[in-house]
Scaffold this active site. Structure first.
Site, PDB file in Angstrom:
ATOM      1  N   CYS A  34     -19.192 -30.548 -25.556  1.00 22.69           N
ATOM      2  CA  CYS A  34     -19.049 -29.853 -24.285  1.00 22.69           C
ATOM      3  C   CYS A  34     -19.235 -31.070 -23.286  1.00 22.69           C
ATOM      4  O   CYS A  34     -18.829 -30.796 -21.938  1.00 22.69           O
ATOM      5  CB  CYS A  34     -19.991 -29.011 -24.038  1.00 22.69           C
ATOM      6  SG  CYS A  34     -21.765 -29.350 -23.949  1.00 22.69           S
ATOM      7  N   ASN A  35     -20.108 -32.226 -23.507  1.00 22.42           N
ATOM      8  CA  ASN A  35     -20.255 -33.036 -22.437  1.00 22.42           C
ATOM      9  C   ASN A  35     -20.188 -34.586 -23.009  1.00 22.42           C
ATOM     10  O   ASN A  35     -21.168 -35.618 -22.569  1.00 22.42           O
ATOM     11  CB  ASN A  35     -21.709 -32.987 -21.959  1.00 22.42           C
ATOM     12  CG  ASN A  35     -21.794 -33.667 -20.446  1.00 22.42           C
ATOM     13  OD1 ASN A  35     -20.918 -33.880 -19.736  1.00 22.42           O
ATOM     14  ND2 ASN A  35     -23.191 -34.246 -20.265  1.00 22.42           N
ATOM     15  N   ALA A  81     -29.262 -31.537 -28.162  1.00 27.35           N
ATOM     16  CA  ALA A  81     -28.169 -30.645 -27.502  1.00 27.35           C
ATOM     17  C   ALA A  81     -28.808 -29.886 -26.626  1.00 27.35           C
ATOM     18  O   ALA A  81     -29.803 -29.326 -26.562  1.00 27.35           O
ATOM     19  CB  ALA A  81     -27.280 -29.867 -28.594  1.00 27.35           C
ATOM     20  N   LYS A  84     -27.670 -30.431 -18.902  1.00 28.34           N
ATOM     21  CA  LYS A  84     -28.935 -31.335 -18.347  1.00 28.34           C
ATOM     22  C   LYS A  84     -28.558 -31.456 -16.676  1.00 28.34           C
ATOM     23  O   LYS A  84     -29.120 -32.071 -16.272  1.00 28.34           O
ATOM     24  CB  LYS A  84     -28.921 -32.533 -18.996  1.00 28.34           C
ATOM     25  CG  LYS A  84     -27.562 -33.439 -18.771  1.00 28.34           C
ATOM     26  CD  LYS A  84     -27.955 -34.882 -19.008  1.00 28.34           C
ATOM     27  CE  LYS A  84     -26.790 -35.814 -18.862  1.00 28.34           C
ATOM     28  NZ  LYS A  84     -26.988 -37.239 -18.802  1.00 28.34           N
ATOM     29  N   SER A 124     -38.672 -33.493 -20.577  1.00 24.70           N
ATOM     30  CA  SER A 124     -38.624 -34.202 -19.456  1.00 24.70           C
ATOM     31  C   SER A 124     -39.756 -34.297 -18.708  1.00 24.70           C
ATOM     32  O   SER A 124     -40.746 -33.627 -18.820  1.00 24.70           O
ATOM     33  CB  SER A 124     -37.398 -33.553 -18.663  1.00 24.70           C
ATOM     34  OG  SER A 124     -37.281 -34.196 -17.231  1.00 24.70           O
ATOM     35  N   TYR A 149     -33.100 -25.693 -15.118  1.00 20.71           N
ATOM     36  CA  TYR A 149     -32.866 -26.777 -16.118  1.00 20.71           C
ATOM     37  C   TYR A 149     -34.486 -27.206 -16.435  1.00 20.71           C
ATOM     38  O   TYR A 149     -34.715 -27.124 -17.766  1.00 20.71           O
ATOM     39  CB  TYR A 149     -32.354 -28.015 -15.533  1.00 20.71           C
ATOM     40  CG  TYR A 149     -32.574 -29.180 -16.362  1.00 20.71           C
ATOM     41  CD1 TYR A 149     -31.891 -29.457 -17.780  1.00 20.71           C
ATOM     42  CD2 TYR A 149     -33.470 -29.970 -16.041  1.00 20.71           C
ATOM     43  CE1 TYR A 149     -32.130 -30.744 -18.534  1.00 20.71           C
ATOM     44  CE2 TYR A 149     -33.636 -31.238 -16.929  1.00 20.71           C
ATOM     45  CZ  TYR A 149     -33.021 -31.469 -18.032  1.00 20.71           C
ATOM     46  OH  TYR A 149     -33.254 -32.460 -18.655  1.00 20.71           O
ATOM     47  N   LYS A 153     -36.870 -26.480 -19.927  1.00 19.66           N
ATOM     48  CA  LYS A 153     -37.476 -27.640 -20.879  1.00 19.66           C
ATOM     49  C   LYS A 153     -39.072 -27.052 -21.015  1.00 19.66           C
ATOM     50  O   LYS A 153     -39.670 -27.214 -22.107  1.00 19.66           O
ATOM     51  CB  LYS A 153     -37.538 -29.028 -20.208  1.00 19.66           C
ATOM     52  CG  LYS A 153     -36.029 -29.637 -20.049  1.00 19.66           C
ATOM     53  CD  LYS A 153     -35.824 -30.015 -21.653  1.00 19.66           C
ATOM     54  CE  LYS A 153     -34.360 -30.301 -21.405  1.00 19.66           C
ATOM     55  NZ  LYS A 153     -33.882 -30.781 -22.796  1.00 19.66           N
ATOM     56  N   LEU A 200     -28.630 -41.616 -10.118  1.00 18.57           N
ATOM     57  CA  LEU A 200     -28.642 -42.751  -9.243  1.00 18.57           C
ATOM     58  C   LEU A 200     -27.763 -43.993  -9.901  1.00 18.57           C
ATOM     59  O   LEU A 200     -27.069 -44.525  -9.365  1.00 18.57           O
ATOM     60  CB  LEU A 200     -29.859 -43.374  -8.961  1.00 18.57           C
ATOM     61  CG  LEU A 200     -29.996 -44.443  -8.169  1.00 18.57           C
ATOM     62  CD1 LEU A 200     -29.313 -44.455  -6.902  1.00 18.57           C
ATOM     63  CD2 LEU A 200     -31.447 -45.136  -7.992  1.00 18.57           C
ATOM     64  N   PHE A 218     -30.645 -40.873  -0.762  1.00 20.11           N
ATOM     65  CA  PHE A 218     -31.183 -39.354  -0.271  1.00 20.11           C
ATOM     66  C   PHE A 218     -32.281 -39.600   0.236  1.00 20.11           C
ATOM     67  O   PHE A 218     -33.379 -39.429  -0.516  1.00 20.11           O
ATOM     68  CB  PHE A 218     -30.972 -38.456  -1.507  1.00 20.11           C
ATOM     69  CG  PHE A 218     -29.596 -38.155  -2.013  1.00 20.11           C
ATOM     70  CD1 PHE A 218     -28.607 -38.023  -1.157  1.00 20.11           C
ATOM     71  CD2 PHE A 218     -29.367 -37.977  -3.319  1.00 20.11           C
ATOM     72  CE1 PHE A 218     -27.277 -37.747  -1.808  1.00 20.11           C
ATOM     73  CE2 PHE A 218     -28.233 -37.753  -3.850  1.00 20.11           C
ATOM     74  CZ  PHE A 218     -27.010 -37.620  -3.123  1.00 20.11           C
ATOM     75  N   ARG A 291     -32.233 -35.003  -0.770  1.00 17.49           N
ATOM     76  CA  ARG A 291     -31.802 -33.885  -1.739  1.00 17.49           C
ATOM     77  C   ARG A 291     -32.816 -32.909  -2.166  1.00 17.49           C
ATOM     78  O   ARG A 291     -34.102 -33.617  -2.302  1.00 17.49           O
ATOM     79  CB  ARG A 291     -31.361 -34.635  -3.018  1.00 17.49           C
ATOM     80  CG  ARG A 291     -30.536 -33.833  -3.981  1.00 17.49           C
ATOM     81  CD  ARG A 291     -30.305 -34.677  -5.130  1.00 17.49           C
ATOM     82  NE  ARG A 291     -31.180 -35.273  -5.980  1.00 17.49           N
ATOM     83  CZ  ARG A 291     -30.579 -36.029  -7.069  1.00 17.49           C
ATOM     84  NH1 ARG A 291     -29.560 -36.282  -7.488  1.00 17.49           N
ATOM     85  NH2 ARG A 291     -31.745 -36.390  -7.738  1.00 17.49           N
ATOM     86  N   GLY A 293     -35.240 -30.416  -3.878  1.00 16.25           N
ATOM     87  CA  GLY A 293     -36.019 -30.626  -5.147  1.00 16.25           C
ATOM     88  C   GLY A 293     -36.355 -31.980  -5.319  1.00 16.25           C
ATOM     89  O   GLY A 293     -37.150 -31.918  -6.433  1.00 16.25           O
TER      90      GLY A 293
END
Ligand code: NAD
Ligand code: UD1
Length: 337
Positions: A34-35, A81, A84, A124, A149, A153, A200, A218, A291, A293
């Protein structure tokens, strides 16, 4: 015995598959693409002379998982999987919880049924939350996450911790990644984001290759040395090696948590300037609003992985820039050519 790598066609997965094969491991990749792209496999074969077994399928498909576990002798799973994109996770939270949380539950159920109880999970740095002091240490409690997201996690970390508490036969490594960048030094595999990059480094390299006009930085008013955010960028090959090292931690039962980072914070401006110095290519940039968050600065205390796994990040920032650029300039449109 083989290692099952879920999400092994993705950015971190492909580099880890290469390093596993180089270590003599037998690898089976499960990915629903899918990605990612099927083309990664011929590239992996070019690098290591071995084509890993690939099964196109979804971690949420229990039947597919049962077939894989019954057809092959698998003794551990590296689980990449998942979805993200932080911004997207606030727009389609159910997809994120379905994929990242339910997907992991189904995978663990299939593993338990097959008697495979060794798992490495891609976590993460985001699980430390908004208020943790830097550098982040593994023994700090998980904090408040600001998006689905990050929440997914943290939830999976809790699920896996509870699973290990309930059954002492499980061994699980929770690897908390900081900011992976770079590519394999051959330039054959690398990061290939779909659409406009959120992160980035791919944004910088796409500006450099002429796909985007300029980089927006940002925020320039953060309480950091040059006013731009600081992060702990590590080479994806070091991150891949971290997984190979973490496999050894699975000999001991229970939950093992490791930060995988360099231990150094670098600012956005330092990243842009180093990229231009190393490649000799101009990257026009402007300053934009912060940005939502984003945290001003965070980096890892990476000493636990060094002490217990004998792992530390060894590639330099110059390596990260050179390898990013080799990948991007040789493959301006990613795997599409
Ligand atoms: P990626 O999107 O490149 O790779 C993920 C792979 O998983 C893709 O190939 C995708 O096709 C596959 N996939 C997604 N859902 C699936 C499903 N339900 N069934 C089967 N395959 C599925 O991402 P990445 O950067 O390689 O990240 C790998 C993991 O590491 C992810 O779990 C991510 O959340 C985590 N992580 C990444 C970073 C980062 O900066 N890249 C940082 C921290 C954590
Ligand atoms: C992002 C995710 C984080 C995830 C991490 C690793 C967000 C809010 N956080 O972290 O959950 O664990 O990736 O994949 O998305 N930047 C620019 N211009 C750009 C892109 C980024 O200035 O076009 C800045 C950002 O403001 C940030 C830094 O570059 O200060 C790094 O950004 P990014 O690569 O997206 O990583 P993180 O924000 O650290």
């Amino acid at each position: 015995m083989a290692v099952l790598v879920t999400g092994g066609a993705g950015y971190i997965g492909t580099h880890t598959v290469v390093q596993l094969i180089e270590q003599g491991e037998k690898v089976i990749v499960l990915d629903n693409l899918c990605n990612s792209s099927r083309d990664v496999f011929s590239r992996i074969e070019k690098i290591c002379g071995v084509l890993p077994t690939f099964i196109e399928g979804d971690i949420r498909n229990r039947e597919c998982l049962d077939k894989i576990f019954s057809a092959s002798s698998i003794d551990s799973v590296i689980h990449f999987a998942g979805l993200k994109a932080v911004g997207e996770s606030s727009q389609i939270p159910l997809d994120y919880y379905q994929n990242n949380v339910c997907g992991t539950l189904i995978l663990c159920e299939a593993m338990a049924a097959a008697g495979v109880k060794k798992l490495i999970f891609s976590s993460s740095a985001t699980v430390y939350g908004e208020d943790a002091p830097v550098p982040y240490e593994e023994n700090m409690p998980r904090g408040k996450t600001s998006n689905p997201y990050g929440a997914s996690k943290a939830m999976v970390e809790q699920v896996l911790t509870d699973l290990c508490a309930s059954d002492p036969e499980w061994s699980v490594a929770l690897l908390r990644y900081f900011n992976p960048i770079g590519a394999h030094p051959t330039g054959l595999i690398g990061e290939d984001p779909k659409g406009i990059p959120n992160n980035l480094m791919p944004f910088i390299s796409q500006v450099a290759v002429g796909k985007r006009k300029e980089l927006s930085i940002f925020g320039d008013d953060y309480p950091t040395e040059d006013g731009t955010c600081e992060r702990d960028y590590l080479h994806v090959m070091d991150l891949a090696d971290g997984h190979v090292s973490a496999l050894s931690s699975l000999d001991e039962n229970g939950v093992h948590i490791y930060n995988l980072g360099t231990g150094n914070g670098l600012s956005v401006l330092e990243m842009v300037k180093t990229f231009m110095r190393i490649t000799g290519v101009d990257v026009p940039y402007t300053f934009a609003d912060r940005r939502e968050g984003d945290l001003p600065a965070f980096w890892a205390d990476a000493s636990k992985a060094e002490k217990e796994l004998g792992w530390r990040a060894t590639r330099t920032l110059d390596d990260m820039m050179e390898d990013t650029w080799r990948w991007q300039s040789n493959n301006p449109n990613g795997y599409e050519g």
